[in-house]
Structure formats: C-alpha cells, structure tokens
Design a protein around this motif. Structure first.
Motif, PDB file in Angstrom:
ATOM      1  N   ALA A 174      21.580 -53.912 121.286  1.00  0.00           N
ATOM      2  CA  ALA A 174      22.636 -54.898 121.081  1.00  0.00           C
ATOM      3  C   ALA A 174      22.178 -56.280 121.529  1.00  0.00           C
ATOM      4  N   ALA A 175      21.451 -56.353 122.648  1.00  0.00           N
ATOM      5  CA  ALA A 175      20.947 -57.640 123.137  1.00  0.00           C
ATOM      6  C   ALA A 175      19.930 -58.232 122.163  1.00  0.00           C
ATOM      7  N   LEU A 176      19.058 -57.375 121.609  1.00  0.00           N
ATOM      8  CA  LEU A 176      18.063 -57.827 120.635  1.00  0.00           C
ATOM      9  C   LEU A 176      18.744 -58.386 119.389  1.00  0.00           C
ATOM     10  N   ALA A 177      19.735 -57.659 118.884  1.00  0.00           N
ATOM     11  CA  ALA A 177      20.456 -58.113 117.696  1.00  0.00           C
ATOM     12  C   ALA A 177      21.229 -59.393 117.968  1.00  0.00           C
ATOM     13  N   ALA A 178      21.834 -59.502 119.150  1.00  0.00           N
ATOM     14  CA  ALA A 178      22.645 -60.681 119.467  1.00  0.00           C
ATOM     15  C   ALA A 178      21.798 -61.942 119.518  1.00  0.00           C
ATOM     16  N   GLN A 179      20.641 -61.861 120.123  1.00  0.00           N
ATOM     17  CA  GLN A 179      19.783 -63.039 120.205  1.00  0.00           C
ATOM     18  C   GLN A 179      19.336 -63.501 118.825  1.00  0.00           C
ATOM     19  N   ALA A 180      18.894 -62.561 117.998  1.00  0.00           N
ATOM     20  CA  ALA A 180      18.460 -62.917 116.645  1.00  0.00           C
ATOM     21  C   ALA A 180      19.619 -63.449 115.816  1.00  0.00           C
ATOM     22  N   LEU A 181      20.785 -62.850 115.973  1.00  0.00           N
ATOM     23  CA  LEU A 181      21.958 -63.273 115.213  1.00  0.00           C
ATOM     24  C   LEU A 181      22.378 -64.691 115.593  1.00  0.00           C
ATOM     25  N   GLY A 182      22.396 -64.993 116.875  1.00  0.00           N
ATOM     26  CA  GLY A 182      22.833 -66.305 117.327  1.00  0.00           C
ATOM     27  C   GLY A 182      21.968 -67.433 116.808  1.00  0.00           C
ATOM     28  N   TRP A 183      20.638 -67.283 116.929  1.00  0.00           N
ATOM     29  CA  TRP A 183      19.751 -68.361 116.483  1.00  0.00           C
ATOM     30  C   TRP A 183      19.741 -68.507 114.965  1.00  0.00           C
ATOM     31  N   SER A 184      19.721 -67.404 114.232  1.00  0.00           N
ATOM     32  CA  SER A 184      19.673 -67.505 112.766  1.00  0.00           C
ATOM     33  C   SER A 184      20.945 -68.101 112.200  1.00  0.00           C
ATOM     34  N   ALA A 185      22.094 -67.859 112.846  1.00  0.00           N
ATOM     35  CA  ALA A 185      23.371 -68.371 112.332  1.00  0.00           C
ATOM     36  C   ALA A 185      23.422 -69.887 112.358  1.00  0.00           C
ATOM     37  N   LEU A 186      22.740 -70.527 113.324  1.00  0.00           N
ATOM     38  CA  LEU A 186      22.768 -71.981 113.408  1.00  0.00           C
ATOM     39  C   LEU A 186      22.210 -72.647 112.160  1.00  0.00           C
ATOM     40  N   VAL A 187      21.264 -71.983 111.499  1.00  0.00           N
ATOM     41  CA  VAL A 187      20.671 -72.523 110.268  1.00  0.00           C
ATOM     42  C   VAL A 187      21.290 -71.884 109.030  1.00  0.00           C
ATOM     43  N   ALA A 188      21.439 -70.565 109.045  1.00  0.00           N
ATOM     44  CA  ALA A 188      21.810 -69.830 107.833  1.00  0.00           C
ATOM     45  C   ALA A 188      23.247 -70.090 107.393  1.00  0.00           C
ATOM     46  N   LEU A 189      24.168 -70.285 108.328  1.00  0.00           N
ATOM     47  CA  LEU A 189      25.567 -70.473 107.926  1.00  0.00           C
ATOM     48  C   LEU A 189      25.790 -71.795 107.191  1.00  0.00           C
ATOM     49  N   PRO A 190      25.409 -72.967 107.758  1.00  0.00           N
ATOM     50  CA  PRO A 190      25.616 -74.196 106.978  1.00  0.00           C
ATOM     51  C   PRO A 190      24.790 -74.246 105.691  1.00  0.00           C
ATOM     52  N   ALA A 191      23.552 -73.757 105.736  1.00  0.00           N
ATOM     53  CA  ALA A 191      22.723 -73.762 104.520  1.00  0.00           C
ATOM     54  C   ALA A 191      23.332 -72.873 103.444  1.00  0.00           C
ATOM     55  N   GLY A 192      23.834 -71.705 103.833  1.00  0.00           N
ATOM     56  CA  GLY A 192      24.446 -70.801 102.857  1.00  0.00           C
ATOM     57  C   GLY A 192      25.727 -71.360 102.281  1.00  0.00           C
ATOM     58  N   ALA A 193      26.547 -72.027 103.097  1.00  0.00           N
ATOM     59  CA  ALA A 193      27.816 -72.564 102.600  1.00  0.00           C
ATOM     60  C   ALA A 193      27.600 -73.678 101.596  1.00  0.00           C
ATOM     61  N   VAL A 194      26.664 -74.592 101.865  1.00  0.00           N
ATOM     62  CA  VAL A 194      26.389 -75.672 100.910  1.00  0.00           C
ATOM     63  C   VAL A 194      25.781 -75.111  99.627  1.00  0.00           C
ATOM     64  N   ALA A 195      24.943 -74.080  99.753  1.00  0.00           N
ATOM     65  CA  ALA A 195      24.377 -73.450  98.557  1.00  0.00           C
ATOM     66  C   ALA A 195      25.468 -72.841  97.686  1.00  0.00           C
ATOM     67  N   MET A 196      26.527 -72.295  98.301  1.00  0.00           N
ATOM     68  CA  MET A 196      27.627 -71.721  97.531  1.00  0.00           C
ATOM     69  C   MET A 196      28.381 -72.779  96.722  1.00  0.00           C
ATOM     70  N   VAL A 197      28.444 -74.015  97.234  1.00  0.00           N
ATOM     71  CA  VAL A 197      29.048 -75.100  96.454  1.00  0.00           C
ATOM     72  C   VAL A 197      28.220 -75.360  95.199  1.00  0.00           C
ATOM     73  N   GLY A 198      26.903 -75.383  95.372  1.00  0.00           N
ATOM     74  CA  GLY A 198      26.039 -75.521  94.196  1.00  0.00           C
ATOM     75  C   GLY A 198      26.226 -74.386  93.207  1.00  0.00           C
ATOM     76  N   ASN A 199      26.423 -73.166  93.713  1.00  0.00           N
ATOM     77  CA  ASN A 199      26.688 -72.031  92.831  1.00  0.00           C
ATOM     78  C   ASN A 199      27.930 -72.262  91.989  1.00  0.00           C
ATOM     79  N   ALA A 200      29.004 -72.770  92.625  1.00  0.00           N
ATOM     80  CA  ALA A 200      30.250 -73.004  91.895  1.00  0.00           C
ATOM     81  C   ALA A 200      30.065 -74.074  90.819  1.00  0.00           C
ATOM     82  N   MET A 201      29.306 -75.115  91.120  1.00  0.00           N
ATOM     83  CA  MET A 201      29.037 -76.153  90.124  1.00  0.00           C
ATOM     84  C   MET A 201      28.283 -75.584  88.926  1.00  0.00           C
ATOM     85  N   LEU A 202      27.290 -74.749  89.207  1.00  0.00           N
ATOM     86  CA  LEU A 202      26.526 -74.129  88.126  1.00  0.00           C
ATOM     87  C   LEU A 202      27.390 -73.170  87.315  1.00  0.00           C
ATOM     88  N   GLN A 203      28.277 -72.442  87.985  1.00  0.00           N
ATOM     89  CA  GLN A 203      29.162 -71.516  87.291  1.00  0.00           C
ATOM     90  C   GLN A 203      30.098 -72.259  86.350  1.00  0.00           C
TER      91      GLN A 203
END
Length: 494
Positions: A118-147
């Motif tokens: 659980a500690a191993l997963a938590a550390q990896a999850l915390g750091w990756s979320a700082l980049v992956a969440l905003p990058a993924g959300a903006v990419a989804m806006v581009g998806n909607a425009m393309l759709q």
C-alpha cells in the motif's frame, strides 16, 4: 474523409488502443501473478484515466459536443480554449489533493493490500497524479473538439500513444525492480497524449481566440449534471474492484483482467459508434426532426442488443481458451486462470445491459436530459452499495454488486427515456430480457460441462461468424452496413 472511412479508421485505432491496454494487464499478470504487488501496479496504472473519466472525461463530450456540432471552426476553438483553461486549474488542484491524500485513496481503492504494498502504491500514485491529472483533463477537451468535428481518428491515436508509454514504463519497472518507473511511465504517457491532442485539435481551428475567458453558467450547470452522470458509472468499477480486493490479495486483479477482456469487444465498437451517433442525433434534434432521431435510436438499440448478446455468448464459450492464451504464462497458475475465466463469464453476461445503457445514455445526451442519467446511475450505485453491504466478503461479492448496479441503472434509464419519448420500446425490452436468460443458461451449462480450451476457441469462432452473418442479413442496421459496404466495393471494382 467519408463517414465510413472515419468509422473504419477510428475503430482500427481504438481497437489497437484497447488491445495495448490488454497487453499492459497481461504484462502485470505474467510478472506478478495474482498477488498484492500486481494489485498495487494495477491501481497506479489505472487511477489517472479512471479519475479523469470520473471527474471529467465522459462529461465533457456530453456538454461540449451538442454545443459545437455543426458550428464553425472559430466557435469550436473558442469553446475549446475556455474549457482547457478550466481543466488546467481544476485538475492541478485535483492532483494536489490526490498527492495529499494518497494513502487514504489507496486504502479505499485496494483495501486488501498489506502495509508495504500500500505504501509503494501510494507514493507512486501521489507523484504521478500531479502530472497525469491536469494533462489528461486538457487532453479530454481536445478529444471533445475532435469529436464535434468528426475527426475521431486523432482521439484514438492519442490513446495508442498513451498505452504504449505505459507499457514501456511497466516493462522497465519489471526488469529493474524499481517501482519508480511505473510513476514515470504514467507521467510520460499523459504528457505525450496531451501534446498530440493539442496539435491535432488545432489543425482545423484558428490559433488565436479572443472573447469570453471561462465557460458560461449554463454550460457549467450542465457540466455538474454530466459529471454526476458519467462519474457514477466509473464508481461502479472502482467500488466493485474495492469489494473484490477486500476478499484478499490478487482478487482486484481477477476483476481487472476479467473486465478488461470481457468488455473490450463491445466497448471498442460502441465507443466509435456512439461518438458518431451523438453528433448525428444532436443535429437531428437541433433541426426539429425528433421522429428521425427516435426511429434511429430504436434500430440502434435493437442492433446493439443482438450484437452484445452474440459477443457475450461467443466469449463465454471461448473464455477458457482466451484466458489460457493471454494469462497462461509466468506466475499465473491454473487456479488463477480458472478464477479469471469464471469472473469473465459473469462480466460477459452483463454486456447486453451495458449495451442498452450506452444507447439510452447517448439518446438522452442528444437532447440534454442529463438529470435523468444522474437518477439512473445513482439508483445503480445505491443497488451496488446495498448488495455489497448485505453479502459477506467473498470473491464473488464484487461481481454480484457490479451486476446489480447495471441492472438497476438500465431499468431507470429505460423508464425515463420511455416517459420522455412516450415510447417504451417493448420489443427491445423483450429482446433484452430474452438474451439475458439465454446467456445465464449458457453460463451455467458451460460451468457444468467444461470444454477443452482449444475446442472452445474453435466453437466460439464458428458461433461468432454465424451470428455476424445473421445480423448482416436480418437486422435492419446490419443490412444497411452490408449494403453500404457492398456498394462501395462494387464502385471500387468498376
């Protein structure tokens, strides 16, 4: 590019993306088997996309596409810029919240993990979320425009790049024994997809956009409802995985592998079809042609029910062979493969319900009846919680709760759409009930009399081929697809 060509190319790219997602799970299974370490890797790899889908990804097309379909490039670019700003701000904050609450989130998602995993997963999850969440959300806006522009092929190209990056990080992590590479793989995958989506969405839209900075209040109110509707269905998966994990280490992996394989064929076809249908139905509604939209919905629902039943039946027969070919390597024992097979058959039984839900939701989206979806999915989540509370902590508890959620959600969505359209579609309701009974009987029979896995694969292939031929001949939508393909082939020959 013609609609048929867009559909074919988009379907091919989406299939490639989904298959790469399956490869990702196969790598986890073969390297770690059904273990707590595998569950930890699955949580970290899947959380960013599940979180963005829960909080943003499925809601944004429901709000943006009806407002952009048929509009000029300047309007689409302006809408995209406004939603991108909002996505950046909100999901930087969301990433910080995940980093702060990483241990609690891992405990909620996978309560069966021991302290070190659980500690191993938590550390990896915390750091990756700082980049992956905003990058993924903006990419989804581009998806909607393309759709909205009917350029779905770029959207699914982004998913291919995303999954390739994740697989690369996972392979390096498995060979080096350093879980940090999983974190880096998630971050790199999200950034690579974002860059591709931004470039693709700007190819057919102006670069500089002026005017209103943020979405208007009407759009934000619609977003709140759409978030509730789309987020609740993602919670079905998260809650079912948590219930499975509560039964012991490795059980989260059983659900993940079974769901990935069982739902892949239907969702691959439907993701492209629903994206094209939403723009088409929205345009029909805006032109006041509700009768055509209703007729197309009735045919589409019937075709999807039969197609999902065919996929489910063939998949149930082929399940032992598919699991053997995909997961019969490395650390996956025969007992582990059997667990995945039984769970996969249960997931396949639910495919007609999911097909009905997808069609009903798309039709409700086309005339902005999002509140009805919130009601339906909320009722499904309540059913999931009730079943999960009543049943003991057994491995099949998560599967039973998952099935209860979809059954109740579809019943409520069907009722709301029937009330709104004054068309209960009794014939399609009978088809849905009939195929569910047939699939339940088939699952029981296959459990009692197990076929050799090679024989099961051959039988499933013959069954699927015969079913597709019947759909192309007897189903109205199937005949339309067959006739268009035939006429196009004849034109090429001439």
């Amino acid at each position: 590019m013609s609609m048929l060509r867009i559909f074919s190319l988009s379907l091919l790219l989406l299939a490639a993306s989904r298959l790469l997602g399956l490869v990702r799970d196969v790598v986890v299974a073969t390297q770690f088997g059904l273990s707590g370490h595998a569950d930890a890797a699955l949580v970290v790899l899947s959380f960013p996309d599940l979180a963005v889908s829960l909080l943003w990804g499925a809601a944004i097309p429901a709000v943006m596409v009806p407002r952009m379909a048929g509009r000029d490039a300047v309007h689409i670019a302006a809408e995209g810029a406004r939603w991108s700003r909002l996505a950046t701000v909100l999901f930087i904050l969301a990433g910080m919240v995940v980093w702060w609450g990483q241990h609690l989130i891992v405990h909620l998602l996978a309560p069966g993990l021991d302290a070190s995993e659980a500690a191993l997963a938590a550390q990896a999850l915390g750091w990756s979320a700082l980049v992956a969440l905003p990058a993924g959300a903006v990419a989804m806006v581009g998806n909607a425009m393309l759709q909205a522009q009917g350029r779905l092929q770029w959207q699914y190209t982004g998913q291919v790049v995303f999954n390739l990056s994740l697989i690369g990080g996972l392979i390096v992590a498995a060979h080096t024994g350093q879980f940090t590479w999983v974190t880096l793989g998630v971050a790199v995958a999200a950034l690579a997809r974002l860059v591709l989506m931004r470039r693709a969405s700007r190819m057919a839209t102006p670069g500089a956009v002026s005017g209103q900075v943020w979405p208007d209040m009407a759009s934000l109110r619609a977003l709140v409802l759409a978030l509730a509707a789309s987020g609740l269905t993602v919670l079905y998966t998260l809650a079912a995985r948590a219930l499975m994990s509560d039964a012991g280490p490795g059980q989260l992996g059983v659900f993940q592998y079974a769901q990935r394989v069982g739902e892949l064929p239907l969702h691959t076809v439907f993701a492209v079809a629903s994206a094209l249908a939403l723009a088409r139905l929205s345009a029909a509604e805006s032109q006041g042609d509700s009768a055509r939209a209703q007729s197309e919905t009735r045919q589409w629902l019937q075709a999807m029910l039969w197609l999902s039943a065919l996929i489910a039946l063939a998949g149930m027969v082929a399940a032992p062979g598919i699991v053997r070919l995909l997961f019969g390597w490395g650390r996956m024992t025969a007992e582990a493969q059997q667990q995945v097979t039984e769970a996969m058959r249960w997931i396949l039984l639910l495919l007609p319900l999911q097909a009905a839900q997808l069609v009903l939701a798309t039709r409700l989206n086309s005339h902005r009846r999002i509140a009805d979806q919130v009601l339906g999915y909320g009722a499904g989540l309540a059913a999931l919680a009730a079943v999960g509370t009543v049943l003991a902590a057994q491995p099949w508890r998560g599967l039973a709760a998952y099935g209860a959620a979809w059954a109740v959600a579809v019943a409520v969505l069907w009722w709301r759409l029937a009330r709104h359209q004054r068309d209960a579609q009794w014939r399609n309701a009978a088809v849905l009930l009939g195929v569910l009974l047939i699939l339940a009987a088939a699952g029981a029979a296959l459990h009692a009399a197990a076929l050799p896995w090679a024989v099961a694969l051959v039988a499933a292939a013959l069954l699927f081929a015969a079913g597709v031929a019947a759909l192309l001949r007897f189903d109205p939508l199937g005949r339309l697809v067959r006739d268009r393909y035939t006429s196009r082939r004849l034109r090429r020959a001439s």
